[in-house]
Design a protein around this motif. Sequence first.
Motif, PDB file in Angstrom:
ATOM      1  N   ARG A   1      44.147 -71.229 -59.853  1.00 53.16           N
ATOM      2  CA  ARG A   1      43.922 -70.114 -60.716  1.00 53.16           C
ATOM      3  C   ARG A   1      45.002 -69.659 -61.676  1.00 53.16           C
ATOM      4  O   ARG A   1      46.018 -69.471 -60.868  1.00 53.16           O
ATOM      5  CB  ARG A   1      43.199 -69.074 -59.836  1.00 53.16           C
ATOM      6  CG  ARG A   1      42.097 -69.356 -59.069  1.00 53.16           C
ATOM      7  CD  ARG A   1      41.737 -68.321 -58.091  1.00 53.16           C
ATOM      8  NE  ARG A   1      41.704 -67.029 -58.314  1.00 53.16           N
ATOM      9  CZ  ARG A   1      40.431 -66.538 -58.705  1.00 53.16           C
ATOM     10  NH1 ARG A   1      39.224 -67.348 -58.537  1.00 53.16           N
ATOM     11  NH2 ARG A   1      40.291 -65.434 -59.156  1.00 53.16           N
ATOM     12  N   GLY A   2      44.851 -69.717 -62.875  1.00 52.05           N
ATOM     13  CA  GLY A   2      46.155 -69.043 -63.643  1.00 52.05           C
ATOM     14  C   GLY A   2      45.780 -69.003 -65.227  1.00 52.05           C
ATOM     15  O   GLY A   2      44.759 -69.136 -65.314  1.00 52.05           O
ATOM     16  N   MET A   3      46.778 -68.766 -65.780  1.00 52.61           N
ATOM     17  CA  MET A   3      46.669 -68.668 -67.290  1.00 52.61           C
ATOM     18  C   MET A   3      47.211 -69.818 -68.169  1.00 52.61           C
ATOM     19  O   MET A   3      48.341 -70.290 -67.846  1.00 52.61           O
ATOM     20  CB  MET A   3      47.593 -67.152 -67.689  1.00 52.61           C
ATOM     21  CG  MET A   3      47.451 -66.821 -69.245  1.00 52.61           C
ATOM     22  SD  MET A   3      48.823 -65.776 -69.639  1.00 52.61           S
ATOM     23  CE  MET A   3      50.272 -66.587 -69.784  1.00 52.61           C
ATOM     24  N   VAL A   4      46.562 -70.213 -69.106  1.00 55.77           N
ATOM     25  CA  VAL A   4      46.926 -71.347 -69.947  1.00 55.77           C
ATOM     26  C   VAL A   4      48.222 -70.813 -70.688  1.00 55.77           C
ATOM     27  O   VAL A   4      47.701 -70.037 -71.619  1.00 55.77           O
ATOM     28  CB  VAL A   4      45.937 -71.976 -70.690  1.00 55.77           C
ATOM     29  CG1 VAL A   4      46.356 -73.010 -71.560  1.00 55.77           C
ATOM     30  CG2 VAL A   4      44.592 -72.461 -70.123  1.00 55.77           C
ATOM     31  N   GLN A   5      49.353 -71.161 -70.507  1.00 56.93           N
ATOM     32  CA  GLN A   5      50.461 -70.948 -70.950  1.00 56.93           C
ATOM     33  C   GLN A   5      50.917 -71.712 -72.172  1.00 56.93           C
ATOM     34  O   GLN A   5      51.441 -71.404 -73.247  1.00 56.93           O
ATOM     35  CB  GLN A   5      51.757 -70.795 -70.139  1.00 56.93           C
ATOM     36  CG  GLN A   5      53.065 -70.080 -70.584  1.00 56.93           C
ATOM     37  CD  GLN A   5      53.788 -71.035 -71.432  1.00 56.93           C
ATOM     38  OE1 GLN A   5      54.102 -72.253 -70.793  1.00 56.93           O
ATOM     39  NE2 GLN A   5      54.457 -70.742 -72.433  1.00 56.93           N
ATOM     40  N   ASP A   6      50.586 -73.077 -72.065  1.00 54.20           N
ATOM     41  CA  ASP A   6      51.095 -73.961 -73.162  1.00 54.20           C
ATOM     42  C   ASP A   6      50.124 -75.120 -73.241  1.00 54.20           C
ATOM     43  O   ASP A   6      49.449 -75.385 -72.023  1.00 54.20           O
ATOM     44  CB  ASP A   6      52.403 -74.682 -72.785  1.00 54.20           C
ATOM     45  CG  ASP A   6      52.985 -75.265 -74.018  1.00 54.20           C
ATOM     46  OD1 ASP A   6      52.540 -75.279 -75.070  1.00 54.20           O
ATOM     47  OD2 ASP A   6      54.302 -75.758 -74.135  1.00 54.20           O
ATOM     48  N   MET A   7      49.940 -75.571 -74.428  1.00 58.18           N
ATOM     49  CA  MET A   7      48.941 -77.072 -74.475  1.00 58.18           C
ATOM     50  C   MET A   7      49.743 -78.115 -75.046  1.00 58.18           C
ATOM     51  O   MET A   7      50.388 -77.888 -75.843  1.00 58.18           O
ATOM     52  CB  MET A   7      47.830 -76.766 -75.356  1.00 58.18           C
ATOM     53  CG  MET A   7      46.903 -75.634 -74.929  1.00 58.18           C
ATOM     54  SD  MET A   7      45.629 -74.939 -76.051  1.00 58.18           S
ATOM     55  CE  MET A   7      44.582 -73.960 -75.270  1.00 58.18           C
ATOM     56  N   ILE A   8      49.745 -79.256 -74.092  1.00 57.80           N
ATOM     57  CA  ILE A   8      50.435 -80.399 -74.580  1.00 57.80           C
ATOM     58  C   ILE A   8      49.512 -81.476 -75.420  1.00 57.80           C
ATOM     59  O   ILE A   8      48.190 -81.560 -74.944  1.00 57.80           O
ATOM     60  CB  ILE A   8      51.154 -81.236 -73.499  1.00 57.80           C
ATOM     61  CG1 ILE A   8      51.942 -80.070 -72.715  1.00 57.80           C
ATOM     62  CG2 ILE A   8      51.806 -82.559 -73.758  1.00 57.80           C
ATOM     63  CD1 ILE A   8      52.526 -80.703 -71.364  1.00 57.80           C
ATOM     64  N   ASP A   9      50.016 -82.157 -76.481  1.00 57.13           N
ATOM     65  CA  ASP A   9      48.971 -83.182 -77.095  1.00 57.13           C
ATOM     66  C   ASP A   9      48.353 -84.111 -76.026  1.00 57.13           C
ATOM     67  O   ASP A   9      49.027 -84.437 -75.305  1.00 57.13           O
ATOM     68  CB  ASP A   9      49.930 -83.673 -78.195  1.00 57.13           C
ATOM     69  CG  ASP A   9      50.016 -82.876 -79.331  1.00 57.13           C
ATOM     70  OD1 ASP A   9      49.474 -81.656 -79.433  1.00 57.13           O
ATOM     71  OD2 ASP A   9      50.779 -83.484 -80.360  1.00 57.13           O
ATOM     72  N   PRO A  10      47.218 -84.423 -76.741  1.00 55.82           N
ATOM     73  CA  PRO A  10      46.548 -85.588 -75.768  1.00 55.82           C
ATOM     74  C   PRO A  10      47.374 -86.695 -75.668  1.00 55.82           C
ATOM     75  O   PRO A  10      48.097 -87.196 -76.491  1.00 55.82           O
ATOM     76  CB  PRO A  10      45.193 -85.788 -76.728  1.00 55.82           C
ATOM     77  CG  PRO A  10      45.016 -84.442 -77.261  1.00 55.82           C
ATOM     78  CD  PRO A  10      46.171 -84.017 -77.522  1.00 55.82           C
ATOM     79  N   GLU A  11      47.248 -87.400 -74.562  1.00 62.28           N
ATOM     80  CA  GLU A  11      47.892 -88.811 -74.278  1.00 62.28           C
ATOM     81  C   GLU A  11      46.857 -89.691 -73.895  1.00 62.28           C
ATOM     82  O   GLU A  11      45.663 -89.347 -73.308  1.00 62.28           O
ATOM     83  CB  GLU A  11      48.809 -88.375 -72.832  1.00 62.28           C
ATOM     84  CG  GLU A  11      47.837 -88.197 -71.729  1.00 62.28           C
ATOM     85  CD  GLU A  11      48.989 -87.662 -70.509  1.00 62.28           C
ATOM     86  OE1 GLU A  11      49.911 -86.846 -70.736  1.00 62.28           O
ATOM     87  OE2 GLU A  11      48.572 -88.223 -69.535  1.00 62.28           O
ATOM     88  N   MET A  12      47.421 -90.995 -74.103  1.00 61.92           N
ATOM     89  CA  MET A  12      46.510 -92.126 -73.957  1.00 61.92           C
ATOM     90  C   MET A  12      46.837 -92.553 -72.307  1.00 61.92           C
ATOM     91  O   MET A  12      48.229 -92.398 -71.613  1.00 61.92           O
ATOM     92  CB  MET A  12      46.984 -93.245 -74.700  1.00 61.92           C
ATOM     93  CG  MET A  12      46.547 -92.990 -76.167  1.00 61.92           C
ATOM     94  SD  MET A  12      44.737 -92.977 -76.334  1.00 61.92           S
ATOM     95  CE  MET A  12      44.284 -94.653 -76.031  1.00 61.92           C
ATOM     96  N   TYR A  13      45.692 -92.813 -71.609  1.00 60.53           N
ATOM     97  CA  TYR A  13      46.013 -93.700 -70.470  1.00 60.53           C
ATOM     98  C   TYR A  13      45.309 -94.548 -70.153  1.00 60.53           C
ATOM     99  O   TYR A  13      44.010 -94.839 -70.789  1.00 60.53           O
ATOM    100  CB  TYR A  13      45.885 -92.299 -69.134  1.00 60.53           C
ATOM    101  CG  TYR A  13      44.612 -92.118 -68.886  1.00 60.53           C
ATOM    102  CD1 TYR A  13      43.813 -92.510 -67.906  1.00 60.53           C
ATOM    103  CD2 TYR A  13      43.700 -91.136 -69.749  1.00 60.53           C
ATOM    104  CE1 TYR A  13      42.277 -92.104 -67.664  1.00 60.53           C
ATOM    105  CE2 TYR A  13      42.386 -90.721 -69.701  1.00 60.53           C
ATOM    106  CZ  TYR A  13      41.881 -91.092 -68.506  1.00 60.53           C
ATOM    107  OH  TYR A  13      40.527 -90.945 -68.380  1.00 60.53           O
ATOM    108  N   LEU A  14      45.373 -95.202 -68.916  1.00 57.90           N
ATOM    109  CA  LEU A  14      44.563 -96.776 -68.648  1.00 57.90           C
ATOM    110  C   LEU A  14      43.229 -95.965 -67.794  1.00 57.90           C
ATOM    111  O   LEU A  14      43.531 -95.678 -66.549  1.00 57.90           O
ATOM    112  CB  LEU A  14      45.015 -97.548 -67.894  1.00 57.90           C
ATOM    113  CG  LEU A  14      46.053 -98.538 -68.962  1.00 57.90           C
ATOM    114  CD1 LEU A  14      46.928 -99.511 -67.846  1.00 57.90           C
ATOM    115  CD2 LEU A  14      45.202 -99.544 -69.713  1.00 57.90           C
ATOM    116  N   GLU A  15      42.279 -95.780 -68.272  1.00 59.71           N
ATOM    117  CA  GLU A  15      41.047 -95.496 -67.550  1.00 59.71           C
ATOM    118  C   GLU A  15      40.484 -96.636 -66.512  1.00 59.71           C
ATOM    119  O   GLU A  15      40.215 -96.302 -65.159  1.00 59.71           O
ATOM    120  CB  GLU A  15      39.834 -95.178 -68.234  1.00 59.71           C
ATOM    121  CG  GLU A  15      38.662 -94.564 -67.542  1.00 59.71           C
ATOM    122  CD  GLU A  15      37.351 -93.841 -68.390  1.00 59.71           C
ATOM    123  OE1 GLU A  15      36.462 -93.757 -68.075  1.00 59.71           O
ATOM    124  OE2 GLU A  15      37.643 -93.499 -69.565  1.00 59.71           O
ATOM    125  N   SER A  16      40.775 -97.631 -66.926  1.00 59.99           N
ATOM    126  CA  SER A  16      40.522 -98.746 -65.823  1.00 59.99           C
ATOM    127  C   SER A  16      41.328 -99.761 -66.471  1.00 59.99           C
ATOM    128  O   SER A  16      41.406-100.288 -67.584  1.00 59.99           O
ATOM    129  CB  SER A  16      39.092 -99.258 -65.674  1.00 59.99           C
ATOM    130  OG  SER A  16      38.465 -99.635 -66.950  1.00 59.99           O
TER     131      SER A  16
END
Length: 602
Positions: free
Chosen positions: A53-68
């Motif tokens: 539980r908390g406050m969203v202090q910062d947002m980082i740009d979307p990142e690519m990852y290997l879903e499978s």
Amino acid sequence: MELPSTPDELMERESTSTGWKELLRDQEKYKNIPLLNYTPMHKLKDETLVRFRGMVQDMIDPEMYLESYEVKAANGSTRMQQGKYRDCLRLHHGETVDYSAESNVHSTRRTLFVVSIPGLNEWVKEHEKQCNVEPHMDSSLTSGVARKRAADEGDNIEMDVDIPSEACKRQCTTQLKDVSSSGEQTAPVLSTEYFLNSPLPSRPSMACMVKIYEDFDAIPLNTIVDFVGFLSVNPALDATTLDVNNDIENMQELQALNPPPSIIPRLHAFGLRLLSHANPLLDLSLLQPTDIHLNIPPKSQETVHKEMRILFKLCLFDDDLAAEYLISHLISTVYSRAQMQSIGKFSLNICNLPTEGLQEYTIKLYKIMELLLPASHYIPMTLDTMNTSAFAPIKDYDTNKLVSGMLQLAPHTHLVLDETRMQPGKLESSGVLGMQHLSHLIKNQQLKCDFKFFHLDYNVDIPVMILSEGRSMLPCDFCLPVNADAKSVEMFEESFKAALHYLNPDRLLQFRNYLTQARISQFNVSDDHTTMIQEDFVEMRKSNAKSNADDLHGLLVLSRLLGIARGKADLDKETWQLATEFETKRRQRLQALPKSSAQTHT
């Protein structure tokens, strides 16, 4: 059906049905998930199901990852491995990832930097801690033991080096790690304070990097959220252990995005709840102690309001009008925004405070408020505080991180500014900038974030109260001089003792619930009463040509709050007349002040 206990189990359910998401609405199941905020890290292993539980202090740009991704064994055989809800690629001994395999699936996720709610008061923390459920596991099993066991079984986990393209920071001091035996230095390490990025450095928050997989833009900055997901604390995620000679560009940015998991754990979220308030007593997602509501007879809002007036009269030199305005301030909220206006804000300047024992008085008054409110913060406006504090967030492009400031607070965090602590001296440029940020916040309920080359305004809802001897140098919606007779001033210490005695546990619980329930209450104004208000305003203009739209807006806000405070859902003539009566008395007090103390306030 139970909630998924591992990422693999969750991904299997996602591939077969969507009905499992209904489990997140099951209050009994939800409230039995351990809270990361109050569970020691040594009691949690990697991939444990937890909440934060908390406050969203910062947002980082979307990142690519290997879903499978396709994994190839030493004997040439292949298998598919799921990568969703994990930071690290999972490989057995002798296996490698075939990054060029056509069967690989790439996807996108976003990281939110979330801090435990800044300014959360001690009674809230203590209550939430009592509501926490211990994880169902052997207490001797730590994350370190779990990793060792995995290694003993022959598993070899390699780090996923897919680094996000953007992140964010606080101006920090760096320190060098020890020189290694070969004489080479490891990378400069960002300070723990910098990693945590607490908006209130004197009251450090816990931080967590939460990775979300859908609806990236659905959560505004500074929102308070309850996330549920899988914990990720693999030590391979720590970029501070990399050598300087690895020749990696933007090492500080890499460290900021990949801090030690022991300081900043990760959480891969598959569910969340937006929180409308931070009062744990009224939160259905928490496992409340069984005795919390025992032996407390229900009372109407009107009755609780009368009792609260008694409390604040004790704290405000027996001034009934000041007690009414303070209660209105405590239940105020920005309920609408239109034409660059924040409708519903109720910043309050309580002035004309007696000089005798002034510093002790303001502290004692804040301590009473601290007992009632879920989140609040007191700022003594000394020269040192104004000249050395960072008030607004600033973008640090060296680490691509948004460095927090004192005003980056969660909605309904009450800010108390104590001007009685001001001293003669020079306000430096940073202090002047701090005053500008405060003025902008009070007037517009917006926080100005500095991105060096431009500024962005973020909507906030932070009620501000200013305590001062004369009029405040800051703007405010309502300035109220206190009527304090000599006897009440002499007795103020005894009055505060009586106030604390008056706040027995049952009454304290009722007051805490009352303030939250009143703030989130709905209130309506019928067409008939709109006509009555318009007619009254015409008469006001006839008797006082200086009356303007701001005066009407102030009356509307005050009448709404006076009605809500008394448990009403609709405006009636009695409440409207009460508001006009109170405003008449307040303005008479302002006119009675010396011109230097009253001239700029309405």
